[in-house]
Design an enzyme around this catalytic site. Structure first.
Site, PDB file in Angstrom:
ATOM      1  N   ARG A   1       0.839  -1.197   0.000  1.00 14.42           N
ATOM      2  CA  ARG A   1       0.000   0.000   0.000  1.00 14.42           C
ATOM      3  C   ARG A   1       0.880   1.255   0.000  1.00 14.42           C
ATOM      4  O   ARG A   1       0.598   2.232  -0.683  1.00 14.42           O
ATOM      5  CB  ARG A   1      -0.867  -0.058   1.260  1.00 14.42           C
ATOM      6  CG  ARG A   1      -2.092   0.795   1.227  1.00 14.42           C
ATOM      7  CD  ARG A   1      -2.969   0.528   2.438  1.00 14.42           C
ATOM      8  NE  ARG A   1      -3.768  -0.673   2.337  1.00 14.42           N
ATOM      9  CZ  ARG A   1      -4.845  -0.822   1.563  1.00 14.42           C
ATOM     10  NH1 ARG A   1      -5.274   0.171   0.823  1.00 14.42           N
ATOM     11  NH2 ARG A   1      -5.507  -1.952   1.534  1.00 14.42           N
TER      12      ARG A   1
ATOM     13  N   HIS B   1     -18.931  10.614   0.847  1.00  7.68           N
ATOM     14  CA  HIS B   1     -19.282   9.312   1.421  1.00  7.68           C
ATOM     15  C   HIS B   1     -20.809   9.218   1.483  1.00  7.68           C
ATOM     16  O   HIS B   1     -21.467  10.166   1.920  1.00  7.68           O
ATOM     17  CB  HIS B   1     -18.674   9.191   2.818  1.00  7.68           C
ATOM     18  CG  HIS B   1     -18.931   7.856   3.438  1.00  7.68           C
ATOM     19  ND1 HIS B   1     -18.259   6.718   3.046  1.00  7.68           N
ATOM     20  CD2 HIS B   1     -19.820   7.464   4.391  1.00  7.68           C
ATOM     21  CE1 HIS B   1     -18.711   5.687   3.732  1.00  7.68           C
ATOM     22  NE2 HIS B   1     -19.661   6.116   4.555  1.00  7.68           N
TER      23      HIS B   1
ATOM     24  N   LEU C   1     -10.300   6.672   8.368  1.00 10.24           N
ATOM     25  CA  LEU C   1     -11.205   6.395   7.244  1.00 10.24           C
ATOM     26  C   LEU C   1     -12.585   7.042   7.443  1.00 10.24           C
ATOM     27  O   LEU C   1     -13.217   6.856   8.483  1.00 10.24           O
ATOM     28  CB  LEU C   1     -11.376   4.874   7.086  1.00 10.24           C
ATOM     29  CG  LEU C   1     -12.313   4.423   5.967  1.00 10.24           C
ATOM     30  CD1 LEU C   1     -11.682   4.656   4.612  1.00 10.24           C
ATOM     31  CD2 LEU C   1     -12.713   2.956   6.150  1.00 10.24           C
TER      32      LEU C   1
HETATM   33  C1  GRF Z   1     -20.733   7.345  -4.509  1.00 11.31           C
HETATM   34  O1  GRF Z   1     -21.889   6.853  -3.894  1.00 11.31           O
HETATM   35  C2  GRF Z   1     -19.827   7.984  -3.498  1.00 11.31           C
HETATM   36  O2  GRF Z   1     -20.508   8.596  -2.441  1.00 11.31           O
HETATM   37  C3  GRF Z   1     -19.034   6.819  -2.982  1.00 11.31           C
HETATM   38  O3  GRF Z   1     -18.861   5.968  -4.077  1.00 11.31           O
HETATM   39  C4  GRF Z   1     -19.865   6.215  -5.045  1.00 11.31           C
HETATM   40  C5  GRF Z   1     -19.130   6.608  -6.296  1.00 11.31           C
HETATM   41  O4  GRF Z   1     -19.981   6.736  -7.395  1.00 11.31           O
HETATM   42  N1  GRF Z   1     -17.819   7.278  -2.365  1.00 11.31           N
HETATM   43  P1  GRF Z   1     -19.407   7.390  -8.731  1.00 11.31           P
HETATM   44  O5  GRF Z   1     -18.195   6.551  -9.142  1.00 11.31           O
HETATM   45  O6  GRF Z   1     -19.061   8.811  -8.434  1.00 11.31           O
HETATM   46  O7  GRF Z   1     -20.505   7.251  -9.729  1.00 11.31           O
END
Ligand code: GRF
Length: 208
Positions: A65, A109, A144
């Site tokens: 990582r 998120h 996180l």
């Molecule tokens: C979204 O729901 C975002 O909140 C989460 O992952 C998803 C990504 O969707 N972190 P996209 O790739 O932007 O369509």
């Protein structure tokens, strides 16, 4: 003119909303590059079609990582990034990465943080019987799905909701909210005071 670098792993619909709003609203910024850890991410092809630099850095080619994150930092910095935007970037970041971009690293998120950090947020909100869920834009810290909250969107949970239906209603608010939050950043409208983020014009940081 600020340089935005967007990190994705998949379809990149939030990235698309940001690229489009940046052009449409003539932000004092440009999306300098979209980078994916998955070379086959659908969002990369879309970005390329728009004339945005679309780069892949395959995490599977790295032994650790730490090594992947170090290479990612190099690639991002080579784009002259002022702001790094995580948009569905499905990697846990090392403390060295988050420290390097402290104060200029945003994430979205799909829950009302601090509830439901991590994966499967909609399933977990339904299982917990929540009547309200949503999405959060926040500055990224070493922990996180934590860090100072820039904006939140509220989405009611309806009887008969499935994780997919809920995800679709949340996503519809994610797009305008994330674009607005990134715009605030590039216009220097955000002030971070501990865990609290203030929008200098007093704009609403809550979406309904
Ligand atoms: C979204 O729901 C975002 O909140 C989460 O992952 C998803 C990504 O969707 N972190 P996209 O790739 O932007 O369509």
């Amino acid at each position: 003119m600020k340089n935005i670098v967007v990190l994705i792993s998949g379809r990149g619909s939030n990235m698309q909303a940001i690229v489009q709003a940046c052009a449409r609203e003539a932000w004092p910024a440009r999306v300098a590059a979209v980078i994916s850890n998955r070379p086959d991410a659908a969002g990369l092809a879309w970005a390329r079609e728009q004339g945005v630099a679309a780069l892949a850095l395959d995490h599977k080619a790295f032994e650790s990582r730490e090594a992947f994150d170090a290479a990612l930092v190099e690639l991002i910095d080579a784009q002259g990034a002022d702001l790094v935007v995580l948009a569905g970037f499905m990697r846990i970041l090392t403390p060295a990465f988050t420290a390097h971009y402290a104060g200029r690293l945003l994430n979205i998120h799909p829950s009302l943080l601090p509830s439901f950090a991590g994966l499967h947020t909609h399933e977990r909100a339904l299982a917990a019987g929540c009547r309200l869920t949503g999405a959060t834009v926040h500055f990224v810290t070493a922990e996180l799905d934590h860090g100072p909250i820039v904006a939140q969107a509220m989405v009611p949970v309806l009887d008969g909701d499935t994780p997919e239906r809920l995800a679709a209603r949340v996503l519809a608010l994610e797009h305008p909210m994330y674009a607005q939050a990134v715009r605030w950043f590039v216009e220097d409208k955000l002030v971070v005071d501990g865990n609290r983020v203030r929008q200098l014009d007093g704009a609403a940081q809550l979406w309904t």
